[in-house]
Design an enzyme around this catalytic site. Structure first.
Site, PDB file in Angstrom:
ATOM      1  N   ASP A  13      27.704  30.688 -12.324  1.00 55.20           N
ATOM      2  CA  ASP A  13      27.129  31.347 -11.799  1.00 55.20           C
ATOM      3  C   ASP A  13      27.855  32.460 -11.370  1.00 55.20           C
ATOM      4  N   CYS A  26       9.860  14.349 -16.459  1.00 57.27           N
ATOM      5  CA  CYS A  26       9.377  14.586 -15.341  1.00 57.27           C
ATOM      6  C   CYS A  26       8.174  13.377 -15.795  1.00 57.27           C
ATOM      7  N   CYS A  48       5.518  12.091 -12.732  1.00 64.89           N
ATOM      8  CA  CYS A  48       6.247  12.463 -11.296  1.00 64.89           C
ATOM      9  C   CYS A  48       5.604  13.647 -10.623  1.00 64.89           C
ATOM     10  N   CYS A  84       9.647  15.019  -5.382  1.00 69.75           N
ATOM     11  CA  CYS A  84       9.697  16.806  -5.429  1.00 69.75           C
ATOM     12  C   CYS A  84       8.296  17.690  -4.420  1.00 69.75           C
ATOM     13  N   CYS A  87       9.928  18.547  -0.474  1.00 68.88           N
ATOM     14  CA  CYS A  87      10.023  20.004   0.366  1.00 68.88           C
ATOM     15  C   CYS A  87       9.517  19.876   1.545  1.00 68.88           C
ATOM     16  N   CYS A  91      14.407  12.843  -6.058  1.00 69.08           N
ATOM     17  CA  CYS A  91      14.502  12.311  -7.680  1.00 69.08           C
ATOM     18  C   CYS A  91      15.036  11.226  -8.591  1.00 69.08           C
TER      19      CYS A  91
HETATM   20  C1  B12 Z   1      19.431  32.723  -7.401  1.00 75.14           C
HETATM   21  C2  B12 Z   1      19.651  30.608  -7.320  1.00 75.14           C
HETATM   22  C3  B12 Z   1      18.912  29.516  -6.488  1.00 75.14           C
HETATM   23  C4  B12 Z   1      17.947  30.605  -5.052  1.00 75.14           C
HETATM   24  C5  B12 Z   1      16.365  30.414  -6.259  1.00 75.14           C
HETATM   25  C6  B12 Z   1      16.988  28.826  -6.882  1.00 75.14           C
HETATM   26  C7  B12 Z   1      16.031  28.679  -7.884  1.00 75.14           C
HETATM   27  N1  B12 Z   1      15.274  28.063  -8.362  1.00 75.14           N
HETATM   28  O1  B12 Z   1      15.156  30.156  -8.805  1.00 75.14           O
HETATM   29  C8  B12 Z   1      18.087  29.625  -3.697  1.00 75.14           C
HETATM   30  C9  B12 Z   1      18.830  30.488  -3.031  1.00 75.14           C
HETATM   31  C10 B12 Z   1      17.264  28.806  -3.698  1.00 75.14           C
HETATM   32  C11 B12 Z   1      18.401  28.649  -5.005  1.00 75.14           C
HETATM   33  C12 B12 Z   1      19.139  26.829  -4.887  1.00 75.14           C
HETATM   34  C13 B12 Z   1      20.026  26.279  -5.236  1.00 75.14           C
HETATM   35  N2  B12 Z   1      20.575  26.114  -5.742  1.00 75.14           N
HETATM   36 CO1  B12 Z   1      20.782  27.759  -6.900  1.00 75.14          CO
HETATM   37  N3  B12 Z   1      20.662  29.196  -7.912  1.00 75.14           N
HETATM   38  C14 B12 Z   1      20.428  30.596  -8.283  1.00 75.14           C
HETATM   39  C15 B12 Z   1      20.842  30.988  -9.472  1.00 75.14           C
HETATM   40  C16 B12 Z   1      21.790  32.507  -9.156  1.00 75.14           C
HETATM   41  C17 B12 Z   1      19.817  32.305  -9.973  1.00 75.14           C
HETATM   42  C18 B12 Z   1      18.787  31.238 -10.385  1.00 75.14           C
HETATM   43  C19 B12 Z   1      17.219  32.326 -11.007  1.00 75.14           C
HETATM   44  O2  B12 Z   1      17.231  32.539 -11.898  1.00 75.14           O
HETATM   45  N4  B12 Z   1      16.223  31.441 -10.772  1.00 75.14           N
HETATM   46  C20 B12 Z   1      15.006  32.355 -10.737  1.00 75.14           C
HETATM   47  C21 B12 Z   1      14.633  31.273 -11.799  1.00 75.14           C
HETATM   48  C22 B12 Z   1      13.117  32.024 -12.476  1.00 75.14           C
HETATM   49  O3  B12 Z   1      14.750  30.936 -12.429  1.00 75.14           O
HETATM   50  P1  B12 Z   1      15.563  29.541 -13.004  1.00 75.14           P
HETATM   51  O4  B12 Z   1      15.693  28.983 -12.288  1.00 75.14           O
HETATM   52  O5  B12 Z   1      16.687  29.966 -14.025  1.00 75.14           O
HETATM   53  O6  B12 Z   1      14.585  29.120 -14.299  1.00 75.14           O
HETATM   54  C23 B12 Z   1      14.320  29.257 -14.642  1.00 75.14           C
HETATM   55  C24 B12 Z   1      13.153  28.180 -16.263  1.00 75.14           C
HETATM   56  O7  B12 Z   1      12.927  27.162 -14.909  1.00 75.14           O
HETATM   57  C25 B12 Z   1      12.170  28.814 -16.581  1.00 75.14           C
HETATM   58  N5  B12 Z   1      10.868  28.443 -15.389  1.00 75.14           N
HETATM   59  C26 B12 Z   1      10.908  28.337 -14.655  1.00 75.14           C
HETATM   60  N6  B12 Z   1       9.447  27.707 -13.863  1.00 75.14           N
HETATM   61  C27 B12 Z   1       8.472  28.120 -15.008  1.00 75.14           C
HETATM   62  C28 B12 Z   1       7.264  28.071 -14.564  1.00 75.14           C
HETATM   63  C29 B12 Z   1       6.772  27.887 -15.967  1.00 75.14           C
HETATM   64  C30 B12 Z   1       5.574  27.565 -16.498  1.00 75.14           C
HETATM   65  C31 B12 Z   1       7.418  27.882 -17.589  1.00 75.14           C
HETATM   66  C32 B12 Z   1       7.013  28.888 -18.517  1.00 75.14           C
HETATM   67  C33 B12 Z   1       8.619  28.675 -17.388  1.00 75.14           C
HETATM   68  C34 B12 Z   1       8.815  28.082 -16.274  1.00 75.14           C
HETATM   69  O8  B12 Z   1      12.091  30.200 -16.287  1.00 75.14           O
HETATM   70  C35 B12 Z   1      13.547  30.776 -16.201  1.00 75.14           C
HETATM   71  C36 B12 Z   1      14.673  31.440 -16.505  1.00 75.14           C
HETATM   72  O9  B12 Z   1      13.364  33.104 -15.976  1.00 75.14           O
HETATM   73  C37 B12 Z   1      21.703  30.495 -10.593  1.00 75.14           C
HETATM   74  C38 B12 Z   1      22.552  30.259 -11.560  1.00 75.14           C
HETATM   75  C39 B12 Z   1      22.658  31.631 -12.356  1.00 75.14           C
HETATM   76  N7  B12 Z   1      22.764  32.643 -13.067  1.00 75.14           N
HETATM   77  O10 B12 Z   1      21.002  30.521 -13.161  1.00 75.14           O
HETATM   78  C40 B12 Z   1      22.477  29.289  -9.533  1.00 75.14           C
HETATM   79  C41 B12 Z   1      22.051  27.463  -9.882  1.00 75.14           C
HETATM   80  C42 B12 Z   1      20.429  27.375 -10.325  1.00 75.14           C
HETATM   81  N8  B12 Z   1      21.679  26.991  -8.269  1.00 75.14           N
HETATM   82  C43 B12 Z   1      22.446  25.863  -8.472  1.00 75.14           C
HETATM   83  C44 B12 Z   1      22.633  24.553  -7.349  1.00 75.14           C
HETATM   84  C45 B12 Z   1      23.221  23.622  -7.245  1.00 75.14           C
HETATM   85  C46 B12 Z   1      21.401  25.333  -6.474  1.00 75.14           C
HETATM   86  C47 B12 Z   1      21.018  24.253  -5.056  1.00 75.14           C
HETATM   87  C48 B12 Z   1      21.036  22.798  -5.764  1.00 75.14           C
HETATM   88  C49 B12 Z   1      21.832  24.240  -4.283  1.00 75.14           C
HETATM   89  C50 B12 Z   1      21.663  23.430  -3.256  1.00 75.14           C
HETATM   90  N9  B12 Z   1      22.205  22.142  -2.408  1.00 75.14           N
HETATM   91  O11 B12 Z   1      21.356  24.683  -1.972  1.00 75.14           O
HETATM   92  C51 B12 Z   1      19.804  23.880  -4.378  1.00 75.14           C
HETATM   93  C52 B12 Z   1      18.521  23.871  -5.532  1.00 75.14           C
HETATM   94  C53 B12 Z   1      17.002  24.165  -4.976  1.00 75.14           C
HETATM   95  C54 B12 Z   1      16.087  24.021  -6.091  1.00 75.14           C
HETATM   96  N10 B12 Z   1      15.666  23.560  -5.949  1.00 75.14           N
HETATM   97  O12 B12 Z   1      16.695  25.025  -7.571  1.00 75.14           O
HETATM   98  C55 B12 Z   1      22.779  25.334 -10.265  1.00 75.14           C
HETATM   99  C56 B12 Z   1      21.715  24.706 -10.838  1.00 75.14           C
HETATM  100  C57 B12 Z   1      21.925  23.457 -11.296  1.00 75.14           C
HETATM  101  C58 B12 Z   1      21.117  22.983 -11.830  1.00 75.14           C
HETATM  102  N11 B12 Z   1      21.173  20.896 -11.866  1.00 75.14           N
HETATM  103  O13 B12 Z   1      19.814  22.859 -12.420  1.00 75.14           O
HETATM  104  C59 B12 Z   1      22.516  26.580 -10.838  1.00 75.14           C
HETATM  105  C60 B12 Z   1      22.557  27.052 -12.006  1.00 75.14           C
HETATM  106  C61 B12 Z   1      24.244  27.304 -10.562  1.00 75.14           C
HETATM  107  C62 B12 Z   1      25.370  26.837 -11.098  1.00 75.14           C
HETATM  108  N12 B12 Z   1      26.064  27.105 -11.784  1.00 75.14           N
HETATM  109  O14 B12 Z   1      24.948  25.740 -11.077  1.00 75.14           O
HETATM  110  N13 B12 Z   1      19.976  29.171  -5.980  1.00 75.14           N
HETATM  111  S1  SF4 Z   2      11.021  14.234  -8.532  1.00 75.11           S
HETATM  112 FE1  SF4 Z   2      12.506  15.099 -10.308  1.00 75.11          FE
HETATM  113  S2  SF4 Z   2      11.592  13.706 -12.243  1.00 75.11           S
HETATM  114 FE2  SF4 Z   2      10.339  13.718 -10.129  1.00 75.11          FE
HETATM  115  S3  SF4 Z   2       9.050  15.688 -10.550  1.00 75.11           S
HETATM  116 FE3  SF4 Z   2      10.369  16.150  -9.196  1.00 75.11          FE
HETATM  117  S4  SF4 Z   2      12.048  17.109 -10.511  1.00 75.11           S
HETATM  118 FE4  SF4 Z   2      10.920  15.639 -12.590  1.00 75.11          FE
HETATM  119  S1  SF4 Z   3      13.921  23.944   0.611  1.00 79.60           S
HETATM  120 FE1  SF4 Z   3      14.830  22.107   0.061  1.00 79.60          FE
HETATM  121  S2  SF4 Z   3      13.282  20.517  -0.750  1.00 79.60           S
HETATM  122 FE2  SF4 Z   3      12.032  22.853  -0.537  1.00 79.60          FE
HETATM  123  S3  SF4 Z   3      12.317  23.437  -2.702  1.00 79.60           S
HETATM  124 FE3  SF4 Z   3      13.764  24.757  -1.151  1.00 79.60          FE
HETATM  125  S4  SF4 Z   3      16.061  22.805  -1.510  1.00 79.60           S
HETATM  126 FE4  SF4 Z   3      14.714  21.729  -2.523  1.00 79.60          FE
END
Ligand code: B12
Ligand code: SF4
Ligand code: SF4
Length: 326
Positions: A131, A185, A188, A191, A195, A245
């Site tokens: 990260d 998934c 389901c 999630c 939210c 989940c």
């Molecule tokens: C910015 C960021 C956040 C942001 C945005 C999160 C998000 N979902 O995008 C915020 C601050 C909200 C956040 C929250 C959390 N985060 Co964060 N975060 C990051 C970070 C730095 C970048 C993620 C990012 O680029 N997001 C933008 C989206 C677009 O990119 P992406 O998540 O990689 O999604 C890819 C795919 O899902 C795909 N995709 C997504 N949607 C769709 C839809 C379609 C149609 C298609 C085709 C593709 C597609 O495209 C994306 C790539 O371009 C990463 C570390 C990293 N360098 O990757 C950690 C990371 C994702 N976070 C992490 C964690 C632990 C969390 C939290 C659990 C922390 C908490 N408890 O509060 C929450 C989880 C919330 C959630 N549901 O995501 C972990 C996730 C571990 C895991 N099991 O996945 C990471 C990987 C850090 C790590 N090294 O462990 N986070």
């Molecule tokens: S709760 Fe878990 S299994 Fe259900 S849709 Fe969300 S990520 Fe997928």
């Molecule tokens: S507000 Fe909580 S439940 Fe909603 S997407 Fe962010 S981490 Fe998940």
């Protein structure tokens, strides 16, 4: 040095899973630009600034051939926030209860890389990320067979669940790669329904500007008032979309001392937290992932959570304590 030897060493070093993805521009990486264009990154300017490098891991290491991805289970034995009926209790996200994962996992990844350099007959280029850089960690994790990207956007390992930290070694070695994980998934939608702010705007698409994790950790300054009530008792991060989940229903626990809850955040009540001095907070934040908000950000969140907790108490029935005593 084979892929299986690297994975066996990763296990010995304490990683719960390890897989290898090709260093390629995987199709899912294309989504990132659209996500930014929709403004879902909020004020996290570092994401848009690094969009070019995030499009392909070879933009951070041109000689890259493989991405070794590790997953580390941080789940401990405390209950889920959705099971807690006490609105005076502060909720801190599970990942932040123990030591800062950037430091702990960074050191373990450095040890794995040192072992690889020692073992490899040829010199190679490599970079480690926890990260900590412009790498779309979830996409490479999925392509390394660690788990699929769920509708809540988290990577879900079929046996461990989603309480995992991801980390990578991007390297120039042409290692044998794993098959990508398949989506499990199904139908389901728990999630999306759970939210509290409606931040998961479509399966796998998260609008950060509505996400409690973003609001309480990344957002600087004031949090929009329209979202205060939905924040509930969350003072740092949010786990709701992972707690509901089914893949986390029986998630294994980690006994790694690094992730065990620090007493300062362990089931602490909001009033106690609000009364801590800046020095006490600074002490508790040292070496913790929570230092990202600093004491000031934490105080902002605690104030909102305290107001929410008062609003959720029994409404005043018109009688003062004196009147009730007669
Ligand atoms: C910015 C960021 C956040 C942001 C945005 C999160 C998000 N979902 O995008 C915020 C601050 C909200 C956040 C929250 C959390 N985060 Co964060 N975060 C990051 C970070 C730095 C970048 C993620 C990012 O680029 N997001 C933008 C989206 C677009 O990119 P992406 O998540 O990689 O999604 C890819 C795919 O899902 C795909 N995709 C997504 N949607 C769709 C839809 C379609 C149609 C298609 C085709 C593709 C597609 O495209 C994306 C790539 O371009 C990463 C570390 C990293 N360098 O990757 C950690 C990371 C994702 N976070 C992490 C964690 C632990 C969390 C939290 C659990 C922390 C908490 N408890 O509060 C929450 C989880 C919330 C959630 N549901 O995501 C972990 C996730 C571990 C895991 N099991 O996945 C990471 C990987 C850090 C790590 N090294 O462990 N986070
Ligand atoms: S709760 Fe878990 S299994 Fe259900 S849709 Fe969300 S990520 Fe997928
Ligand atoms: S507000 Fe909580 S439940 Fe909603 S997407 Fe962010 S981490 Fe998940």
């Amino acid at each position: 040095m084979t892929a299986s030897e690297i994975k066996a060493t990763a296990k010995e070093l304490g990683f719960d899973a390890c897989g290898i993805a090709p260093a390629a521009a995987h199709p899912e990486l294309q989504f990132f630009r659209e996500w930014i264009a929709r403004g879902y990154d909020g004020e996290m300017a570092y994401l848009s600034r690094s969009a070019d490098r995030r499009a392909d891991v070879r933009h951070v290491l041109p000689s890259a051939r493989s991405v070794i991805v590790t997953a580390t289970n941080y789940n401990t034995d405390r209950g889920y926030s959705i099971e807690c009926a006490d609105s005076t209790r502060a909720h801190v996200a599970r990942y932040a209860w123990g030591d800062d994962y950037h430091d702990v996992i960074g050191q373990r990844m450095a040890t794995l890389l040192a072992w690889m350099r020692d073992r490899s007959p040829e010199a190679f280029d490599a970079r480690v990320y926890v990260d900590t850089g412009p790498v779309q960690e979830r996409v490479y994790a999925q392509h390394a067979g660690i788990g699929w990207i769920g509708k809540n956007t988290c990577v879900i390992h079929p046996a461990i669940g989603s309480w995992i930290f991801l980390a990578e070694i991007v390297c120039s070695l042409p290692l044998q790669v794993d098959a990508p994980s398949l989506d499990q998934c199904g139908t389901c939608t728990l999630c999306l329904e759970a939210c509290p702010t409606g931040a998961i705007v479509a399966p796998g698409v998260l609008d950060s500007t509505r996400c409690i994790s973003y609001l309480t950790i990344e957002k600087r300054g004031d949090i929009p008032e329209s979202l205060h009530a939905a924040i509930g008792s969350h003072v740092y991060g949010c786990d709701i979309c992972q707690e509901v989940c089914p893949w986390n229903a029986v998630a294994p626990r980690s006994d790694d001392p690094a992730w065990q809850p620090r007493s300062a955040w362990d089931r602490v009540d909001l009033l106690t937290l609000s009364r801590r001095s800046d020095d006490e907070l600074a002490d508790a934040l040292r070496g913790s992932a929570m230092r990202r908000t600093k004491a000031q950000g934490l105080r902002r969140n605690v104030t909102i959570a305290l107001r929410n907790s008062v609003a959720r108490c029994e409404p005043f029935d018109g009688e003062t304590p004196d009147q009730r005593r007669g």
